[in-house]
Design a protein around this motif. Sequence first.
Motif, PDB file in Angstrom:
ATOM      1  N   MET A   1       0.852  -1.176   0.000  1.00 44.57           N
ATOM      2  CA  MET A   1       0.000   0.000   0.000  1.00 44.57           C
ATOM      3  C   MET A   1       0.894   1.234   0.000  1.00 44.57           C
ATOM      4  O   MET A   1       1.745   1.393   0.852  1.00 44.57           O
ATOM      5  N   ILE A   2       0.692   2.081  -0.997  1.00 49.78           N
ATOM      6  CA  ILE A   2       1.490   3.294  -1.094  1.00 49.78           C
ATOM      7  C   ILE A   2       0.554   4.489  -0.956  1.00 49.78           C
ATOM      8  O   ILE A   2      -0.376   4.657  -1.746  1.00 49.78           O
ATOM      9  N   ILE A   3       0.812   5.278   0.057  1.00 49.86           N
ATOM     10  CA  ILE A   3       0.067   6.511   0.278  1.00 49.86           C
ATOM     11  C   ILE A   3       1.075   7.645   0.225  1.00 49.86           C
ATOM     12  O   ILE A   3       2.161   7.553   0.797  1.00 49.86           O
ATOM     13  N   THR A   4       0.699   8.699  -0.455  1.00 48.99           N
ATOM     14  CA  THR A   4       1.546   9.884  -0.503  1.00 48.99           C
ATOM     15  C   THR A   4       0.711  11.088  -0.099  1.00 48.99           C
ATOM     16  O   THR A   4      -0.502  11.112  -0.323  1.00 48.99           O
ATOM     17  N   VAL A   5       1.374  12.048   0.492  1.00 47.55           N
ATOM     18  CA  VAL A   5       0.696  13.277   0.887  1.00 47.55           C
ATOM     19  C   VAL A   5       1.429  14.439   0.239  1.00 47.55           C
ATOM     20  O   VAL A   5       2.650  14.554   0.355  1.00 47.55           O
ATOM     21  N   ASP A   6       0.673  15.260  -0.452  1.00 45.71           N
ATOM     22  CA  ASP A   6       1.231  16.435  -1.118  1.00 45.71           C
ATOM     23  C   ASP A   6       0.950  17.651  -0.241  1.00 45.71           C
ATOM     24  O   ASP A   6      -0.197  18.089  -0.136  1.00 45.71           O
ATOM     25  N   PRO A   7       1.979  18.214   0.396  1.00 50.78           N
ATOM     26  CA  PRO A   7       1.758  19.361   1.278  1.00 50.78           C
ATOM     27  C   PRO A   7       1.233  20.595   0.537  1.00 50.78           C
ATOM     28  O   PRO A   7       0.618  21.467   1.134  1.00 50.78           O
ATOM     29  N   ALA A   8       1.435  20.650  -0.776  1.00 48.61           N
ATOM     30  CA  ALA A   8       0.967  21.787  -1.559  1.00 48.61           C
ATOM     31  C   ALA A   8      -0.477  21.615  -2.029  1.00 48.61           C
ATOM     32  O   ALA A   8      -1.076  22.550  -2.562  1.00 48.61           O
ATOM     33  N   ALA A   9      -1.034  20.429  -1.831  1.00 50.97           N
ATOM     34  CA  ALA A   9      -2.406  20.166  -2.289  1.00 50.97           C
ATOM     35  C   ALA A   9      -3.404  20.968  -1.467  1.00 50.97           C
ATOM     36  O   ALA A   9      -3.160  21.291  -0.303  1.00 50.97           O
ATOM     37  N   GLU A  10      -4.531  21.260  -2.090  1.00 46.46           N
ATOM     38  CA  GLU A  10      -5.573  21.996  -1.396  1.00 46.46           C
ATOM     39  C   GLU A  10      -6.229  21.148  -0.315  1.00 46.46           C
ATOM     40  O   GLU A  10      -6.615  21.650   0.727  1.00 46.46           O
ATOM     41  N   ARG A  18      -7.236   9.685   3.866  1.00 51.86           N
ATOM     42  CA  ARG A  18      -8.571   9.069   3.857  1.00 51.86           C
ATOM     43  C   ARG A  18      -8.988   8.673   2.444  1.00 51.86           C
ATOM     44  O   ARG A  18      -9.409   7.549   2.200  1.00 51.86           O
ATOM     45  N   SER A  19      -8.847   9.605   1.505  1.00 47.81           N
ATOM     46  CA  SER A  19      -9.306   9.317   0.145  1.00 47.81           C
ATOM     47  C   SER A  19      -8.448   8.245  -0.524  1.00 47.81           C
ATOM     48  O   SER A  19      -8.959   7.419  -1.287  1.00 47.81           O
ATOM     49  N   GLN A  20      -7.160   8.218  -0.236  1.00 47.40           N
ATOM     50  CA  GLN A  20      -6.302   7.191  -0.826  1.00 47.40           C
ATOM     51  C   GLN A  20      -6.602   5.810  -0.241  1.00 47.40           C
ATOM     52  O   GLN A  20      -6.545   4.804  -0.959  1.00 47.40           O
ATOM     53  N   LEU A  21      -6.943   5.751   1.030  1.00 46.57           N
ATOM     54  CA  LEU A  21      -7.348   4.474   1.612  1.00 46.57           C
ATOM     55  C   LEU A  21      -8.662   4.006   0.997  1.00 46.57           C
ATOM     56  O   LEU A  21      -8.817   2.831   0.660  1.00 46.57           O
ATOM     57  N   LEU A  22      -9.616   4.931   0.828  1.00 47.04           N
ATOM     58  CA  LEU A  22     -10.877   4.573   0.185  1.00 47.04           C
ATOM     59  C   LEU A  22     -10.648   4.056  -1.230  1.00 47.04           C
ATOM     60  O   LEU A  22     -11.252   3.065  -1.646  1.00 47.04           O
ATOM     61  N   GLU A  23      -9.782   4.716  -1.960  1.00 46.18           N
ATOM     62  CA  GLU A  23      -9.476   4.304  -3.330  1.00 46.18           C
ATOM     63  C   GLU A  23      -8.849   2.910  -3.349  1.00 46.18           C
ATOM     64  O   GLU A  23      -9.196   2.071  -4.180  1.00 46.18           O
ATOM     65  N   ALA A  24      -7.930   2.664  -2.417  1.00 46.11           N
ATOM     66  CA  ALA A  24      -7.280   1.353  -2.356  1.00 46.11           C
ATOM     67  C   ALA A  24      -8.291   0.248  -2.038  1.00 46.11           C
ATOM     68  O   ALA A  24      -8.199  -0.854  -2.576  1.00 46.11           O
ATOM     69  N   ILE A  25      -9.258   0.556  -1.206  1.00 45.64           N
ATOM     70  CA  ILE A  25     -10.299  -0.433  -0.876  1.00 45.64           C
ATOM     71  C   ILE A  25     -11.222  -0.625  -2.071  1.00 45.64           C
ATOM     72  O   ILE A  25     -11.568  -1.754  -2.430  1.00 45.64           O
ATOM     73  N   ALA A  26     -11.597   0.467  -2.714  1.00 45.90           N
ATOM     74  CA  ALA A  26     -12.512   0.390  -3.858  1.00 45.90           C
ATOM     75  C   ALA A  26     -11.908  -0.401  -5.014  1.00 45.90           C
ATOM     76  O   ALA A  26     -12.612  -1.116  -5.719  1.00 45.90           O
ATOM     77  N   THR A  27     -10.601  -0.275  -5.219  1.00 50.64           N
ATOM     78  CA  THR A  27      -9.948  -0.956  -6.337  1.00 50.64           C
ATOM     79  C   THR A  27      -9.481  -2.360  -5.992  1.00 50.64           C
ATOM     80  O   THR A  27      -8.988  -3.079  -6.852  1.00 50.64           O
ATOM     81  N   GLY A  28      -9.607  -2.744  -4.723  1.00 54.21           N
ATOM     82  CA  GLY A  28      -9.179  -4.072  -4.311  1.00 54.21           C
ATOM     83  C   GLY A  28      -7.732  -4.173  -3.909  1.00 54.21           C
ATOM     84  O   GLY A  28      -7.246  -5.253  -3.590  1.00 54.21           O
ATOM     85  N   THR A  34      -7.541  -6.952   5.679  1.00 50.17           N
ATOM     86  CA  THR A  34      -6.170  -6.439   5.612  1.00 50.17           C
ATOM     87  C   THR A  34      -5.897  -5.570   6.831  1.00 50.17           C
ATOM     88  O   THR A  34      -6.678  -4.675   7.161  1.00 50.17           O
ATOM     89  N   ARG A  35      -4.785  -5.831   7.487  1.00 50.53           N
ATOM     90  CA  ARG A  35      -4.378  -5.039   8.652  1.00 50.53           C
ATOM     91  C   ARG A  35      -3.645  -3.795   8.150  1.00 50.53           C
ATOM     92  O   ARG A  35      -2.723  -3.894   7.337  1.00 50.53           O
ATOM     93  N   LEU A  36      -4.068  -2.642   8.654  1.00 49.78           N
ATOM     94  CA  LEU A  36      -3.419  -1.390   8.273  1.00 49.78           C
ATOM     95  C   LEU A  36      -2.247  -1.104   9.205  1.00 49.78           C
ATOM     96  O   LEU A  36      -2.208  -1.614  10.329  1.00 49.78           O
TER      97      LEU A  36
END
Length: 123
Positions: A1-10, A18-28, A34-36
């Motif tokens: 599982m790869i999560i990145t955070v962009d400090p310049a993002a809005e 949160r949204s990247q975890l949701l995306e990872a779950i939605a895509t399988g 799975t233990r986080l």
Amino acid sequence: MIITVDPAAEAAPFAQVRSQLLEAIATGALTSGTRLPTIRQLAGDLGLANNTVARAYRELLADGVLESRGRRGTFVRDKATDVVPDARSQRLDELVRNYIDGARAIGVPSDEIVGALTRTLAT
């Protein structure tokens, strides 16, 4: 599982996690059971405060996407993919609301807001 955070993002860092975890779950990429990583581990890996990751986990727990098993950790809940569309829809509504509120704060009328959305979606 790869999560990145962009400090310049809005979007706030917790919202990005949160949204990247949701995306990872939605895509399988993350399946039921799975233990986080622990909050401390993920926060350290991403260079974030523990409270930032904790907030993302808390919101996903409240949405019914994750479950806490006490000392054993935080896991993707069984049938989490049933909940993901609702959670994503709620998050999308929040993002759109923030966009609209920001546009209205600078005096943009509704028709121009719709036009900007339409133009952006077309690109």
